[in-house]
Design an enzyme around this catalytic site. Structure first.
Site, PDB file in Angstrom:
ATOM      1  N   ARG A  23      64.521  56.590  76.348  1.00  0.00           N
ATOM      2  CA  ARG A  23      64.442  56.364  77.686  1.00  0.00           C
ATOM      3  C   ARG A  23      64.935  57.392  78.669  1.00  0.00           C
ATOM      4  O   ARG A  23      64.286  57.614  79.779  1.00  0.00           O
ATOM      5  CB  ARG A  23      64.814  55.062  78.173  1.00  0.00           C
ATOM      6  CG  ARG A  23      63.824  54.063  77.526  1.00  0.00           C
ATOM      7  CD  ARG A  23      64.295  52.607  78.024  1.00  0.00           C
ATOM      8  NE  ARG A  23      63.943  52.496  79.258  1.00  0.00           N
ATOM      9  CZ  ARG A  23      62.666  51.891  79.930  1.00  0.00           C
ATOM     10  NH1 ARG A  23      61.652  51.699  79.084  1.00  0.00           N
ATOM     11  NH2 ARG A  23      62.803  51.905  81.262  1.00  0.00           N
ATOM     12  N   ARG A  65      58.674  62.372  82.720  1.00  0.00           N
ATOM     13  CA  ARG A  65      57.774  61.645  83.874  1.00  0.00           C
ATOM     14  C   ARG A  65      58.189  62.597  85.181  1.00  0.00           C
ATOM     15  O   ARG A  65      57.436  62.589  85.896  1.00  0.00           O
ATOM     16  CB  ARG A  65      58.523  60.120  84.116  1.00  0.00           C
ATOM     17  CG  ARG A  65      57.886  59.253  83.124  1.00  0.00           C
ATOM     18  CD  ARG A  65      58.749  58.024  83.048  1.00  0.00           C
ATOM     19  NE  ARG A  65      57.933  56.827  82.400  1.00  0.00           N
ATOM     20  CZ  ARG A  65      58.339  55.675  82.143  1.00  0.00           C
ATOM     21  NH1 ARG A  65      59.486  55.423  82.482  1.00  0.00           N
ATOM     22  NH2 ARG A  65      57.410  54.717  81.417  1.00  0.00           N
ATOM     23  N   HIS A  77      55.477  55.428  77.320  1.00  0.00           N
ATOM     24  CA  HIS A  77      56.148  54.244  77.391  1.00  0.00           C
ATOM     25  C   HIS A  77      57.146  54.281  76.340  1.00  0.00           C
ATOM     26  O   HIS A  77      56.946  54.965  75.243  1.00  0.00           O
ATOM     27  CB  HIS A  77      54.887  52.873  76.761  1.00  0.00           C
ATOM     28  CG  HIS A  77      55.735  51.879  76.396  1.00  0.00           C
ATOM     29  ND1 HIS A  77      56.287  50.773  77.403  1.00  0.00           N
ATOM     30  CD2 HIS A  77      56.295  51.251  75.113  1.00  0.00           C
ATOM     31  CE1 HIS A  77      56.677  49.928  76.802  1.00  0.00           C
ATOM     32  NE2 HIS A  77      56.823  50.326  75.293  1.00  0.00           N
ATOM     33  N   GLU A 122      57.640  45.382  69.624  1.00  0.00           N
ATOM     34  CA  GLU A 122      56.557  46.353  69.905  1.00  0.00           C
ATOM     35  C   GLU A 122      55.975  47.049  68.810  1.00  0.00           C
ATOM     36  O   GLU A 122      54.903  47.467  68.699  1.00  0.00           O
ATOM     37  CB  GLU A 122      57.159  47.324  71.011  1.00  0.00           C
ATOM     38  CG  GLU A 122      57.290  46.591  72.466  1.00  0.00           C
ATOM     39  CD  GLU A 122      57.729  47.512  73.421  1.00  0.00           C
ATOM     40  OE1 GLU A 122      58.104  48.655  73.310  1.00  0.00           O
ATOM     41  OE2 GLU A 122      57.772  47.061  74.638  1.00  0.00           O
ATOM     42  N   ASN A 140      52.532  57.012  84.465  1.00  0.00           N
ATOM     43  CA  ASN A 140      53.734  57.853  84.144  1.00  0.00           C
ATOM     44  C   ASN A 140      53.824  58.455  82.754  1.00  0.00           C
ATOM     45  O   ASN A 140      55.083  58.398  82.198  1.00  0.00           O
ATOM     46  CB  ASN A 140      54.843  56.792  84.602  1.00  0.00           C
ATOM     47  CG  ASN A 140      54.904  55.693  83.886  1.00  0.00           C
ATOM     48  OD1 ASN A 140      54.014  55.460  82.965  1.00  0.00           O
ATOM     49  ND2 ASN A 140      55.823  54.748  84.176  1.00  0.00           N
ATOM     50  N   THR A 176      60.988  55.038  85.555  1.00  0.00           N
ATOM     51  CA  THR A 176      59.730  54.450  85.613  1.00  0.00           C
ATOM     52  C   THR A 176      58.827  55.081  86.808  1.00  0.00           C
ATOM     53  O   THR A 176      57.676  55.518  86.781  1.00  0.00           O
ATOM     54  CB  THR A 176      59.729  52.571  85.878  1.00  0.00           C
ATOM     55  OG1 THR A 176      60.432  52.189  84.942  1.00  0.00           O
ATOM     56  CG2 THR A 176      58.234  52.190  85.705  1.00  0.00           C
ATOM     57  N   LYS A 204      50.616  57.643  76.715  1.00  0.00           N
ATOM     58  CA  LYS A 204      49.781  56.820  77.525  1.00  0.00           C
ATOM     59  C   LYS A 204      48.429  57.718  77.967  1.00  0.00           C
ATOM     60  O   LYS A 204      48.355  58.939  77.736  1.00  0.00           O
ATOM     61  CB  LYS A 204      50.194  56.361  78.943  1.00  0.00           C
ATOM     62  CG  LYS A 204      51.221  55.553  78.895  1.00  0.00           C
ATOM     63  CD  LYS A 204      51.926  54.928  80.285  1.00  0.00           C
ATOM     64  CE  LYS A 204      53.209  54.033  79.956  1.00  0.00           C
ATOM     65  NZ  LYS A 204      53.343  53.280  81.115  1.00  0.00           N
ATOM     66  N   TYR A 209      51.494  43.874  77.079  1.00  0.00           N
ATOM     67  CA  TYR A 209      52.256  44.077  78.503  1.00  0.00           C
ATOM     68  C   TYR A 209      52.223  42.644  78.974  1.00  0.00           C
ATOM     69  O   TYR A 209      52.443  42.428  80.296  1.00  0.00           O
ATOM     70  CB  TYR A 209      51.490  45.100  79.573  1.00  0.00           C
ATOM     71  CG  TYR A 209      51.876  46.223  79.259  1.00  0.00           C
ATOM     72  CD1 TYR A 209      53.458  46.580  79.495  1.00  0.00           C
ATOM     73  CD2 TYR A 209      51.021  47.534  79.109  1.00  0.00           C
ATOM     74  CE1 TYR A 209      53.652  48.119  79.569  1.00  0.00           C
ATOM     75  CE2 TYR A 209      51.504  48.731  78.945  1.00  0.00           C
ATOM     76  CZ  TYR A 209      52.648  49.082  79.399  1.00  0.00           C
ATOM     77  OH  TYR A 209      53.064  50.208  79.095  1.00  0.00           O
ATOM     78  N   PHE A 267      50.604  44.282  89.550  1.00  0.00           N
ATOM     79  CA  PHE A 267      49.917  45.548  88.910  1.00  0.00           C
ATOM     80  C   PHE A 267      49.280  45.219  87.529  1.00  0.00           C
ATOM     81  O   PHE A 267      48.989  46.284  86.938  1.00  0.00           O
ATOM     82  CB  PHE A 267      51.059  46.856  88.923  1.00  0.00           C
ATOM     83  CG  PHE A 267      52.420  46.405  88.285  1.00  0.00           C
ATOM     84  CD1 PHE A 267      52.223  46.669  86.855  1.00  0.00           C
ATOM     85  CD2 PHE A 267      53.352  46.162  88.899  1.00  0.00           C
ATOM     86  CE1 PHE A 267      53.527  46.619  86.159  1.00  0.00           C
ATOM     87  CE2 PHE A 267      54.543  45.822  88.152  1.00  0.00           C
ATOM     88  CZ  PHE A 267      54.848  46.038  86.951  1.00  0.00           C
TER      89      PHE A 267
HETATM   90  P1  GDP Z   1      58.834  51.130  81.812  1.00  0.00           P
HETATM   91  O1  GDP Z   1      59.523  50.397  80.805  1.00  0.00           O
HETATM   92  O2  GDP Z   1      59.600  52.179  82.654  1.00  0.00           O
HETATM   93  O3  GDP Z   1      57.633  51.507  81.273  1.00  0.00           O
HETATM   94  O4  GDP Z   1      58.524  50.021  83.247  1.00  0.00           O
HETATM   95  P2  GDP Z   1      58.111  48.742  83.084  1.00  0.00           P
HETATM   96  O5  GDP Z   1      58.309  47.906  81.897  1.00  0.00           O
HETATM   97  O6  GDP Z   1      58.953  48.051  84.471  1.00  0.00           O
HETATM   98  O7  GDP Z   1      56.643  48.750  83.701  1.00  0.00           O
HETATM   99  C1  GDP Z   1      55.550  48.880  82.715  1.00  0.00           C
HETATM  100  C2  GDP Z   1      54.774  49.820  83.275  1.00  0.00           C
HETATM  101  O8  GDP Z   1      54.037  49.418  84.312  1.00  0.00           O
HETATM  102  C3  GDP Z   1      55.220  51.193  83.844  1.00  0.00           C
HETATM  103  O9  GDP Z   1      55.778  52.224  82.911  1.00  0.00           O
HETATM  104  C4  GDP Z   1      54.194  51.646  84.859  1.00  0.00           C
HETATM  105  O10 GDP Z   1      52.918  52.116  84.116  1.00  0.00           O
HETATM  106  C5  GDP Z   1      53.795  50.355  85.385  1.00  0.00           C
HETATM  107  N1  GDP Z   1      54.378  49.720  86.458  1.00  0.00           N
HETATM  108  C6  GDP Z   1      55.597  49.516  86.716  1.00  0.00           C
HETATM  109  N2  GDP Z   1      55.922  49.329  87.918  1.00  0.00           N
HETATM  110  C7  GDP Z   1      54.688  49.446  88.820  1.00  0.00           C
HETATM  111  C8  GDP Z   1      54.441  49.407  90.093  1.00  0.00           C
HETATM  112  O11 GDP Z   1      55.133  48.819  90.869  1.00  0.00           O
HETATM  113  N3  GDP Z   1      52.958  49.362  90.211  1.00  0.00           N
HETATM  114  C9  GDP Z   1      52.073  49.853  89.608  1.00  0.00           C
HETATM  115  N4  GDP Z   1      50.751  50.252  89.954  1.00  0.00           N
HETATM  116  N5  GDP Z   1      52.466  50.031  88.078  1.00  0.00           N
HETATM  117  C10 GDP Z   1      53.575  49.784  87.859  1.00  0.00           C
END
Ligand code: GDP
Length: 138
Positions: free
Chosen positions: A85, A102, A115, A126, A112, A91, A9, A49, A57
């Protein structure tokens, strides 16, 4: 053998840790089959996304993801989706296992660093979002 999509990222690129991240993947046996550097438009980030479009968010996440260059890769290996992962960590970096990308580098739940696809269907979707078959090495 399985393939997964990885993105370093904008915060990872900005911190100049591309090499550290790739080293972690390679040292665990993941092989890079495609790689490009690109700055996503806001629209490209929203499309990528889209599954999160109703989350509070979404706006902030897609602003962040289009704020600077990213490195987009196809990683291949045995159990690549799960392995990637595991190397990334949870996350929320506060919950990420010690020694994960992370845990070592993330600065917030949003910023973080990486991805990674979370399932075979999402990995296929993807990968196709960013790469054509011709871009992916056999
Ligand atoms: P990942 O698969 O671990 O990347 O997580 P997710 O698919 O749940 O979320 C996608 C991305 O959204 C995450 O990697 C974070 O950058 C962001 N994100 C997830 N949860 C939150 C949250 O509660 N708040 C904010 N600001 N960003 C979030």
């Amino acid at each position: 053998m399985e393939q997964t999509l990885s993105i370093i990222k904008p915060d990872g690129v900005q911190k100049n840790i591309i090499g550290d991240i790739i080293r972690r993947f390679e040292s665990e046996g993941l092989v890079i089959k495609a790689l490009t550097m690109h700055q996503l438009t806001k629209g490209e980030a929203q499309g990528f996304y889209a599954v999160h479009k109703d989350r509070p968010f979404f706006e902030s996440l897609t602003d962040f993801m289009s704020s600077g260059p990213v490195v987009i890769m196809v990683l291949q290996g045995i159990d690549a989706i799960h392995l990637n992962r595991k190397i990334m960590g949870a996350t929320n970096f506060k919950e990420a296992e010690e020694g994960t990308i992370r845990s070592d580098h993330a600065s917030s739940i949003e910023h973080n660093i990486v991805h990674g696809s979370d399932a075979p269907e999402t990995a296929a979707w993807e990968i196709a979002y960013f790469f054509s078959n011709l871009d992916i090495m056999a």
